[in-house]
Design an enzyme around this catalytic site. Sequence first.
Site, mmCIF file in Angstrom:
data_model
loop_
_atom_site.group_PDB
_atom_site.id
_atom_site.type_symbol
_atom_site.label_atom_id
_atom_site.label_comp_id
_atom_site.label_asym_id
_atom_site.label_seq_id
_atom_site.Cartn_x
_atom_site.Cartn_y
_atom_site.Cartn_z
ATOM 1 N N GLU A 86 60.938 -70.301 32.677
ATOM 2 C CA GLU A 86 61.351 -70.399 34.082
ATOM 3 C C GLU A 86 61.130 -69.088 34.811
ATOM 4 O O GLU A 86 61.493 -68.938 35.975
ATOM 5 C CB GLU A 86 62.821 -70.808 34.186
ATOM 6 C CG GLU A 86 63.807 -69.789 33.656
ATOM 7 C CD GLU A 86 65.248 -70.140 34.002
ATOM 8 O OE1 GLU A 86 65.707 -69.669 35.058
ATOM 9 O OE2 GLU A 86 65.894 -70.866 33.234
ATOM 10 N N CYS A 120 66.386 -73.576 31.641
ATOM 11 C CA CYS A 120 66.377 -73.224 30.212
ATOM 12 C C CYS A 120 65.860 -74.341 29.308
ATOM 13 O O CYS A 120 65.785 -74.155 28.089
ATOM 14 C CB CYS A 120 67.787 -72.834 29.772
ATOM 15 S SG CYS A 120 68.494 -71.483 30.730
ATOM 16 N N THR A 162 75.472 -61.596 31.541
ATOM 17 C CA THR A 162 74.952 -62.779 30.851
ATOM 18 C C THR A 162 73.425 -62.808 30.854
ATOM 19 O O THR A 162 72.821 -63.841 30.602
ATOM 20 C CB THR A 162 75.490 -64.080 31.486
ATOM 21 O OG1 THR A 162 75.039 -64.176 32.844
ATOM 22 C CG2 THR A 162 77.010 -64.107 31.456
ATOM 23 N N SER A 212 78.162 -75.170 36.928
ATOM 24 C CA SER A 212 77.232 -75.030 35.813
ATOM 25 C C SER A 212 77.921 -75.338 34.487
ATOM 26 O O SER A 212 77.361 -76.021 33.624
ATOM 27 C CB SER A 212 76.656 -73.608 35.786
ATOM 28 O OG SER A 212 75.632 -73.501 34.826
ATOM 29 N N HIS A 250 72.219 -74.193 23.131
ATOM 30 C CA HIS A 250 71.745 -73.252 24.144
ATOM 31 C C HIS A 250 72.907 -72.326 24.475
ATOM 32 O O HIS A 250 74.034 -72.769 24.679
ATOM 33 C CB HIS A 250 71.294 -73.982 25.402
ATOM 34 C CG HIS A 250 71.129 -73.077 26.581
ATOM 35 N ND1 HIS A 250 70.253 -72.012 26.579
ATOM 36 C CD2 HIS A 250 71.756 -73.047 27.792
ATOM 37 C CE1 HIS A 250 70.332 -71.375 27.727
ATOM 38 N NE2 HIS A 250 71.235 -71.974 28.485
ATOM 39 N N LYS A 259 83.282 -72.902 22.617
ATOM 40 C CA LYS A 259 83.973 -73.981 23.324
ATOM 41 C C LYS A 259 83.216 -75.296 23.204
ATOM 42 O O LYS A 259 83.819 -76.373 23.109
ATOM 43 C CB LYS A 259 84.148 -73.608 24.796
ATOM 44 C CG LYS A 259 85.090 -72.430 25.023
ATOM 45 C CD LYS A 259 85.170 -72.069 26.503
ATOM 46 C CE LYS A 259 86.117 -70.888 26.729
ATOM 47 N NZ LYS A 259 86.204 -70.521 28.169
ATOM 48 N N ASN A 329 71.316 -63.883 26.833
ATOM 49 C CA ASN A 329 70.692 -65.152 27.193
ATOM 50 C C ASN A 329 69.179 -64.981 27.282
ATOM 51 O O ASN A 329 68.690 -64.018 27.877
ATOM 52 C CB ASN A 329 71.251 -65.631 28.534
ATOM 53 C CG ASN A 329 70.868 -67.060 28.853
ATOM 54 O OD1 ASN A 329 70.166 -67.723 28.105
ATOM 55 N ND2 ASN A 329 71.355 -67.540 29.982
ATOM 56 N N SER A 363 69.622 -76.110 33.591
ATOM 57 C CA SER A 363 70.277 -76.462 34.845
ATOM 58 C C SER A 363 69.363 -77.289 35.733
ATOM 59 O O SER A 363 68.145 -77.244 35.627
ATOM 60 C CB SER A 363 70.714 -75.190 35.572
ATOM 61 O OG SER A 363 71.733 -74.532 34.866
#
Length: 457
Positions: A86, A120, A162, A212, A250, A259, A329, A363
């Site tokens: 991207e 991503c 991030t 997001s 991811h 989480k 990331n 996204s």
Amino acid sequence: MSSWPKDVGVLAVEQIFPAQYVDQTQLEEYDGVSGGKYTLGLGQGKMGFCTDREDVQSFCLTVLHNLVKNNNLKYSQIGRLEVGTETIIDKSKSVKTVLMQLFEEEGVTDVEGIDTTNACYGGTAALFNAINWVESSTWDGRYAVVIAADLAVYPAGTARPTGGAGAVGMLIGPNAPLVFDRGIRATYMKHAYDFYKPNLASEYAIVDGKLSIQCYLSALDNCYQLYRKKAQKLDPTNVGIESLDAMIFHSPYCKLVQKSFARLIFNDYKLATDDVRNAKYPGLDKFKDVNLEDTYFDRDVEKAFMTISNDAFEKKTKPSLLLANQIGNMYTSSVHSGLVSLLVSKEPSELVGHRIGLFSYGSGLASSMYSISVTKDLSKLTALMKNLKNVKPLLEKRVKVSPQKFTEIMETREKNYLVAPFEPVSSINELFDGTYYLKHVDKVHRRSYGRYVSENV
């Protein structure tokens, strides 16, 4: 089905990342935020970043060159080359066409494939394209190569920690040690403006952080439940997370992955019968009638299932977070770097015969869950993992840069984004040996690259 090539999957993997990093603990202090905000809150340790000497095309040149060299290949053996990214430099010319200059020495021009873009998720789409090609009637017997590469760059502020950068190259073909399971891919796609890049004059995205996370968890729920249904049709005993020896996600940041793993246990809980729920999940009755879509930000659900899933998370997912924690990331290469992390964190004997689940999210939104079956042939797996033995040493060889210097480099990148003509000012001596680097951008935006080889090599 008997005419399909056998055991199509990953034959070899190559990972690259920047030669410099900023320490997240020091970045917390520099940014004036509370201690642990980036390290504990996000789960990040270090963040790799690029100077003006590297861009997405130099990343892809480096990882392709290394993949071919380290596996003793000829470019003529590659029939398809897919790039997922991207990080867009040109709105028309693909990164793949830039990579074709490496094929020129052998006079190779018959190579299918092109760039794939959706946040991503592009690397996963490119990977599926390569797998589908090998299993199709158009396959000509040559290998496919998939490259997922990105520079994740954010403006100064809460999102910057991030960031990260990296690239993964994968050699795809039959008789592979990492075999893609047929018939159980699960995909979930919807329209959402959670993260997007409409300003083509900037590297930075527009991010709705809360949306997001909601989109990511919703996609995870839907992909996992569909994956379970498809897997159970093939094998009724294939039920839930227990059927997977490892689970890779991811990773925008590591805490979200933890989480997310708990979220899969929550899904298993919701899908279980009353008898199974009572036996496996004691003390959680109050969550029985809660709707999934009402719990994306429910702290009680999150805490309860992170607690009950912690041991399984440590075993099945934490080993896949090595590079995410140490680099950050990597957008399209994030989930594939998770696979690399798992491979370099284990001995081959610990992985033979295992099944690995993978969840990819981009996204906008696009997502898939699929699984890989690891060969039972120890020698084949050992050969694949041997070429990754330099990953950990390279992590240790990186140079730590102060937060102030890192900020200055980011400001320089922002200032010079899409400037032409442009001469990079950073030293190439800071690069890893063998790295392709940006030499020059001329007045009509044509980029030229060199390859750094130190005098010590």
